[in-house]
Design an enzyme around this catalytic site. Structure first.
Site, PDB file in Angstrom:
ATOM      1  CG  ASP A   1      -2.107   0.980   0.981  1.00  0.00           C
ATOM      2  OD1 ASP A   1      -2.580   1.071  -0.175  1.00  0.00           O
ATOM      3  OD2 ASP A   1      -2.526   1.628   1.928  1.00  0.00           O
TER       4      ASP A   1
ATOM      5  CG  ASP B   1       5.525   8.200 -10.851  1.00  0.00           C
ATOM      6  OD1 ASP B   1       5.525   8.253  -9.606  1.00  0.00           O
ATOM      7  OD2 ASP B   1       5.725   7.140 -11.484  1.00  0.00           O
TER       8      ASP B   1
ATOM      9  CE  LYS C   1       8.078   5.199 -10.003  1.00  0.00           C
ATOM     10  NZ  LYS C   1       6.737   5.128 -10.586  1.00  0.00           N
TER      11      LYS C   1
END
Length: 197
Positions: free
Chosen positions: A71, A155, A175
């Site tokens: 999560d 993002d 990333k």
């Protein structure tokens, strides 16, 4: 543990997990890859830990397989930690990344404090075992407007500390080196290595 189910239908997350798990020679399956109907686990928890555990344990017991669930979300200091656990549905149902980030930008209009972080809590559930948790963060700040074409979620508005470009501009490889999910996975790496022995 040569096969691991990633408890998500989010193909962006699945891609990231596949890249991150490839070095362990673990076949990573998403819920889409399974030839059975796996019910959506309702995220009724009020913390990242509770939601990750709910998903991992429920699906692991249903499939009798190792399951990893996460999560994750965005915490914005000026919004007192929102959207937090409600990041995926911040602008309401149905989930919509563009609407979510537009809502955050709207709420930050004129705000000087743009400090934020991505948080990820991983829960690894193996049949009959205690759930293993790890937490990762990626600190940064929010841009004034969306920039970049890669990634998903927030993002396009998140600029990691040490960068002048958003997560959506730096590309998947970069990333994955700095992300909240990558940090959480690095912490769980030792456990995974032990399980593979």
């Amino acid at each position: 543990m040569k096969r691991l189910v990633v408890a998500t239908h989010n193909q962006g997350k699945v891609r990231e997990f596949r890249q991150l798990f490839s070095k362990y020679d673990i076949e990573t399956l998403s819920l889409e890859d399974l030839n059975q109907d796996v019910p959506e686990v309702e995220e009724t928890g009020v913390t990242f830990w509770e939601n990750a555990q709910l998903k991992a344990e429920t699906i692991s017991s249903l499939l009798n397989m190792p399951v990893i669930a996460d999560d994750s979300g965005l915490e914005v200091d000026a919004l007192e930690g929102k959207p937090g656990v409600y990041s995926a549905r911040y602008a309401g149902e149905p989930k919509n990344d563009k609407n979510n980030l537009e809502k955050v930008l709207s709420e930050l209009n004129g705000e000087q404090n743009r400090k934020a972080r991505f948080v990820c809590v991983l829960a690894l559930s193996l049949p009959g075992e205690e759930v293993i948790f790890e937490r990762g963060t990626c600190e940064g700040r929010l841009a004034e407007q969306a920039q970049g074409e890669t990634g998903f979620g927030y993002d396009p508005i998140f600029i990691p500390d040490g960068y002048n470009r958003t997560m959506a501009e730096i590309g998947a490889d970069e990333k994955n080196k700095i992300s909240h999910r990558s940090e959480a996975l690095e912490k769980i790496e030792t456990t995974i290595r032990e399980l593979l022995k």
